[in-house]
Design a protein around this motif. Sequence first.
Motif, PDB file in Angstrom:
ATOM      1  N   ALA A   3       9.356  72.493 -22.112  1.00 25.63           N
ATOM      2  CA  ALA A   3       9.028  72.192 -23.507  1.00 25.63           C
ATOM      3  C   ALA A   3       8.116  73.276 -24.071  1.00 25.63           C
ATOM      4  CB  ALA A   3       8.370  70.824 -23.606  1.00 25.63           C
ATOM      5  N   ALA A   4       7.160  73.739 -23.259  1.00 23.54           N
ATOM      6  CA  ALA A   4       6.255  74.796 -23.720  1.00 23.54           C
ATOM      7  C   ALA A   4       7.036  76.062 -24.061  1.00 23.54           C
ATOM      8  CB  ALA A   4       5.197  75.091 -22.653  1.00 23.54           C
ATOM      9  N   ALA A   5       8.045  76.347 -23.253  1.00 24.31           N
ATOM     10  CA  ALA A   5       8.857  77.546 -23.488  1.00 24.31           C
ATOM     11  C   ALA A   5       9.953  77.279 -24.529  1.00 24.31           C
ATOM     12  CB  ALA A   5       9.489  78.021 -22.183  1.00 24.31           C
ATOM     13  N   ASP A   6      10.109  76.009 -24.903  1.00 24.43           N
ATOM     14  CA  ASP A   6      11.132  75.598 -25.863  1.00 24.43           C
ATOM     15  C   ASP A   6      12.533  75.986 -25.412  1.00 24.43           C
ATOM     16  OD1 ASP A   6      12.013  74.267 -28.023  1.00 24.43           O
ATOM     17  OD2 ASP A   6      11.369  75.717 -29.527  1.00 24.43           O
ATOM     18  N   VAL A   7      12.817  75.662 -24.157  1.00 24.97           N
ATOM     19  CA  VAL A   7      14.158  75.903 -23.617  1.00 24.97           C
ATOM     20  C   VAL A   7      14.693  74.572 -23.084  1.00 24.97           C
ATOM     21  CG1 VAL A   7      13.715  78.317 -23.039  1.00 24.97           C
ATOM     22  CG2 VAL A   7      13.222  76.526 -21.333  1.00 24.97           C
ATOM     23  N   ALA A   8      15.961  74.562 -22.699  1.00 23.70           N
ATOM     24  CA  ALA A   8      16.580  73.315 -22.233  1.00 23.70           C
ATOM     25  C   ALA A   8      15.816  72.759 -21.031  1.00 23.70           C
ATOM     26  CB  ALA A   8      18.036  73.569 -21.867  1.00 23.70           C
ATOM     27  N   ARG A   9      15.671  71.435 -21.008  1.00 28.25           N
ATOM     28  CA  ARG A   9      14.963  70.743 -19.929  1.00 28.25           C
ATOM     29  C   ARG A   9      16.011  69.975 -19.138  1.00 28.25           C
ATOM     30  NH1 ARG A   9      12.390  71.164 -24.515  1.00 28.25           N
ATOM     31  NH2 ARG A   9      12.432  69.448 -25.997  1.00 28.25           N
ATOM     32  N   ILE A  10      16.308  70.474 -17.968  1.00 26.30           N
ATOM     33  CA  ILE A  10      17.471  69.979 -17.226  1.00 26.30           C
ATOM     34  C   ILE A  10      17.007  69.223 -15.989  1.00 26.30           C
ATOM     35  CG2 ILE A  10      19.600  70.687 -16.082  1.00 26.30           C
ATOM     36  CD1 ILE A  10      19.302  73.328 -17.871  1.00 26.30           C
ATOM     37  N   ASP A  11      17.299  67.933 -15.969  1.00 28.92           N
ATOM     38  CA  ASP A  11      16.836  67.128 -14.839  1.00 28.92           C
ATOM     39  C   ASP A  11      17.656  67.461 -13.591  1.00 28.92           C
ATOM     40  OD1 ASP A  11      15.253  65.361 -13.459  1.00 28.92           O
ATOM     41  OD2 ASP A  11      15.855  63.567 -14.580  1.00 28.92           O
ATOM     42  N   THR A  12      17.052  67.172 -12.453  1.00 30.46           N
ATOM     43  CA  THR A  12      17.674  67.536 -11.187  1.00 30.46           C
ATOM     44  C   THR A  12      18.846  66.611 -10.868  1.00 30.46           C
ATOM     45  OG1 THR A  12      17.135  68.231  -8.924  1.00 30.46           O
ATOM     46  CG2 THR A  12      16.286  66.093  -9.628  1.00 30.46           C
ATOM     47  N   LEU A  13      19.572  66.948  -9.813  1.00 23.21           N
ATOM     48  CA  LEU A  13      20.775  66.209  -9.455  1.00 23.21           C
ATOM     49  C   LEU A  13      20.481  64.790  -8.977  1.00 23.21           C
ATOM     50  CD1 LEU A  13      20.996  66.119  -6.056  1.00 23.21           C
ATOM     51  CD2 LEU A  13      21.161  68.570  -6.494  1.00 23.21           C
TER      52      LEU A  13
END
Length: 301
Positions: free
Chosen positions: A202-212
């Motif tokens: 969120a700080a980098a404002d990029v996609a936040r992708i949860d683990t498998l």
Amino acid sequence: MGLGLQEEEEFDQMKLRSLLFVPADSEKKFAKAQESRADGLILDLEDAVAPDRKAIARDMLGNIIAARPDRNWSLWVRVNALDTGLTLSDLSAIVKPGLDGIMVPKSNGAADIQRIGHYLDALEVRAGMARGTVKIIVVATETPVAMFNLGSYSPPHERLAGLTWGAEDLGAVIGSVTNKQSDGEWTQTYRIVRSMCLFAAAAADVARIDTLYADFRDEAGLASSCEASRQDGFTGRIAIHPDQVDTINRCFSPSDADLTQARRIIAAFESQPGIGTIGIDGKMYDIPHLKLAHRIVSAAG
Ligand code: COA
Ligand code: MG
């Protein structure tokens, strides 16, 4: 204009709701994966491929990656980690038109991404690709030191498209006997890891992708886990089996009601240029709500 939002460009980001892992040495699985509705396929050269198959897998990938303008999914390759000494050979084989991005495992922080970014700069020139074409998703929590460098991803590297996290490799290093409680929830240690990844992305404002979600036959479990993860703020999730893709896509897509409300909020702000706070149905909406509304509409495509 007006409110000074710079959201437009960000919303053009590649869709990264569902990313399906495919072992790079299996042409059969690659064919099967393309029948899924995954937003992206991650061809894995790392841990899904046995050491004596790595060179074969790399050669196969070189042939698989070809410009296919008609496809509606993005193509990613998980390369081997920097400390294996294999990364540059991997990149050298795969950086060619048709590659959308790479996933970097066991990153220790943004310095690793800088270094890989320089490799990509050179390899893109060799391949005749525009500089910056190849994006990067980082597996940001697989080493202990990585946990202390999560803040280093912002401001983001120009190639950074998303952050994700992993519990297995970190556990092997720190000596966790397990990462799950008896009720199936992450232990305290891994809940921290997961949340830290969310904050860093969120700080980098990029996609936040949860683990498998490892139990690929448990569709109901996957669905409720994805629902919790979307409510926390994750924007997408890794899949390891084609059967997981539709559930992930559904969970990380806004509902019709969400979408309708988001469109109302955007329309209300557009009809009152320069105003930072508005009321709809007796509720206050300000800039964070407008940003979220843009996010929702954009995620819906
Ligand atoms: N991508 C594409 N196809 C896949 C697939 C995947 N990730 N996982 C399974 N399939 C295919 C199988 O090959 C099989 O095809 P078939 O019907 O033509 O024989 C079909 O889907 C059903 O598979 P199933 O029998 O349910 O599972 P499996 O026991 O064959 O495979 C795994 C289980 C875990 C080995 C497999 O899902 C897999 O390889 N996942 C990806 C692993 C990976 O890349 N890990 C790295 C990141 S952690
Ligand atoms: Mg791993």
